[in-house]
Design an enzyme around this catalytic site. Structure first.
Site, PDB file in Angstrom:
ATOM      1  N   ASN A  13       0.872  -1.190   0.000  1.00  0.00           N
ATOM      2  CA  ASN A  13       0.000   0.000   0.000  1.00  0.00           C
ATOM      3  C   ASN A  13       0.900   1.228   0.000  1.00  0.00           C
ATOM      4  O   ASN A  13       1.480   1.571   1.021  1.00  0.00           O
ATOM      5  CB  ASN A  13      -0.905  -0.026   1.249  1.00  0.00           C
ATOM      6  N   LYS A  15      -0.018   4.179  -0.219  1.00  0.00           N
ATOM      7  CA  LYS A  15      -0.722   5.357   0.332  1.00  0.00           C
ATOM      8  C   LYS A  15      -0.537   6.538  -0.621  1.00  0.00           C
ATOM      9  O   LYS A  15      -0.512   6.336  -1.837  1.00  0.00           O
ATOM     10  CB  LYS A  15      -0.220   5.668   1.744  1.00  0.00           C
ATOM     11  N   HIS A  99      -9.912   1.821   4.544  1.00  0.00           N
ATOM     12  CA  HIS A  99      -8.639   1.937   5.273  1.00  0.00           C
ATOM     13  C   HIS A  99      -8.828   2.922   6.428  1.00  0.00           C
ATOM     14  O   HIS A  99      -9.538   3.918   6.287  1.00  0.00           O
ATOM     15  CB  HIS A  99      -7.531   2.410   4.323  1.00  0.00           C
ATOM     16  N   GLU A 101      -7.112   5.208   7.550  1.00  0.00           N
ATOM     17  CA  GLU A 101      -6.778   6.618   7.250  1.00  0.00           C
ATOM     18  C   GLU A 101      -7.953   7.306   6.572  1.00  0.00           C
ATOM     19  O   GLU A 101      -8.176   8.506   6.771  1.00  0.00           O
ATOM     20  CB  GLU A 101      -5.488   6.669   6.410  1.00  0.00           C
ATOM     21  N   GLU A 171      -6.277  -4.506  10.570  1.00  0.00           N
ATOM     22  CA  GLU A 171      -5.256  -3.476  10.742  1.00  0.00           C
ATOM     23  C   GLU A 171      -5.533  -2.685  12.015  1.00  0.00           C
ATOM     24  O   GLU A 171      -6.272  -1.680  11.974  1.00  0.00           O
ATOM     25  CB  GLU A 171      -5.275  -2.522   9.543  1.00  0.00           C
ATOM     26  N   GLY A 177       2.000   2.170  10.944  1.00  0.00           N
ATOM     27  CA  GLY A 177       3.032   3.196  10.831  1.00  0.00           C
ATOM     28  C   GLY A 177       3.708   3.565  12.138  1.00  0.00           C
ATOM     29  O   GLY A 177       4.385   4.586  12.234  1.00  0.00           O
ATOM     30  N   SER A 217       2.793  -2.221  10.547  1.00  0.00           N
ATOM     31  CA  SER A 217       4.230  -2.296  10.831  1.00  0.00           C
ATOM     32  C   SER A 217       4.844  -3.647  10.467  1.00  0.00           C
ATOM     33  O   SER A 217       5.730  -4.149  11.167  1.00  0.00           O
ATOM     34  CB  SER A 217       4.497  -1.946  12.310  1.00  0.00           C
TER      35      SER A 217
HETATM   36  C1  PEP Z   1      -1.228   0.321   6.063  1.00  0.00           C
HETATM   37  O1  PEP Z   1      -1.320   1.530   5.942  1.00  0.00           O
HETATM   38  O2  PEP Z   1      -2.069  -0.389   5.546  1.00  0.00           O
HETATM   39  C2  PEP Z   1      -0.094  -0.215   6.825  1.00  0.00           C
HETATM   40  C3  PEP Z   1      -0.166  -1.446   7.214  1.00  0.00           C
HETATM   41  O3  PEP Z   1       0.942   0.641   7.077  1.00  0.00           O
HETATM   42  P1  PEP Z   1       2.358   0.257   7.762  1.00  0.00           P
HETATM   43  O4  PEP Z   1       2.815  -1.038   7.166  1.00  0.00           O
HETATM   44  O5  PEP Z   1       3.248   1.398   7.414  1.00  0.00           O
HETATM   45  O6  PEP Z   1       2.106   0.124   9.226  1.00  0.00           O
END
Ligand code: PEP
Length: 257
Positions: A13, A15, A99, A101, A171, A177, A217
């Site tokens: 992803n 983003k 998501h 976000e 998630e 992040g 992460s």
């Molecule tokens: C995500 O935004 O879907 C995600 C898992 O981000 P990260 O791997 O940076 O934690």
């Protein structure tokens, strides 16, 4: 519940990174790497970069293309939105939906997520539905309550099977992040909650054959702990997918064959 065999899927992803000028370079660099064959590898790119990513891929199908969002009608007076039919023109096979976000910064609701997921599936694009509790809910022990509500709402209008079968991404918001990945055993419990909500709406066969992946992460150092955990069928990877070589290494680590 027995979990049926399902190919592991890894979804990068990006983003809001990599416009059309950089997207092609990422795809070409990634494809120069040795890539495992026994994985579904997908990259979720910004809408404006889909054409460049498609052009760099040519006829190649690895990585498959995903969108990061999609609207719930085929066309109409919805300024700024992108429909599943438009995504199909780029050969998009998957799209993220809901998501965190988008839920946090754009006020996306469970009802919107349900409409988007159903429209994607009807168009033949697999919805990758993102769910997860935030830090306050986690601390209050509300993971299961939150997931049950999000999953139940998201599948309200979905069909259980077909080419564009739904995928869930667990998630936890507090793990995205932050470098604080959710321990695999805790992710396993969350995936069980997701599967039991799916079972309640459909049946155990659908629950056992729906891919549920973990995101938050994940990197090349910890991916193996997730893909070897029962009930975890892959990962959604944000930060660690921005470097194509690092993401290729993550894929090889997940599937060393
Ligand atoms: C995500 O935004 O879907 C995600 C898992 O981000 P990260 O791997 O940076 O934690």
């Amino acid at each position: 519940m027995e979990i049926g065999f399902m190919k592991t899927i890894l979804i990068a992803n990006w983003k809001m990174h990599y416009g059309p000028m950089k997207a092609g370079g990422w795809i070409r660099a990634f494809r120069r790497e040795r890539l495992p064959k026994d994985l579904d590898i997908v990259v979720a790119v910004p809408h404006v970069s889909l054409a460049a990513a498609r052009a760099s891929l040519g006829r190649a199908s690895i990585p498959a293309l995903a969108a990061q969002d999609s609207f719930w009608t085929a066309d109409g007076a919805y300024t700024g939105e992108i429909s599943p039919a438009m995504l199909l023109e780029f050969g998009v096979q998957y799209s993220l939906v809901g998501h965190s976000e988008r839920r946090i910064y754009l006020g996306e609701t469970d009802e919107m997520v349900a409409k988007k997921a159903a429209a994607l599936q009807a168009a033949g694009i697999a919805p990758v539905i993102c769910v997860g509790e935030n830090e306050a809910q986690y601390k209050k022990g509300e993971m299961a309550k939150v997931l049950k509500a999000q999953v139940t709402a998201a599948i309200a209008n979905l069909k259980p099977d077909g080419k564009s079968a739904m995928i869930f991404a667990y998630e936890p918001v507090w793990a995205i992040g932050t470098g604080k990945a959710c321990p695999p055993q805790a992710a396993k419990e969350a995936h069980e909650v997701i599967r039991s909500a799916i079972q309640k709406k459909f049946n155990s066969n659908v629950a056992e054959h729906t891919r549920v992946i973990y995101g938050g992460s994940v990197d090349a150092n910890n991916i193996n702990e997730y893909v070897t955990t029962t009930g975890v069928n892959g990962a959604l990877v944000g930060g660690a997918s921005l470097d194509p070589r690092a993401f290729a290494l993550l894929c090889r680590t997940a599937n060393p064959a």
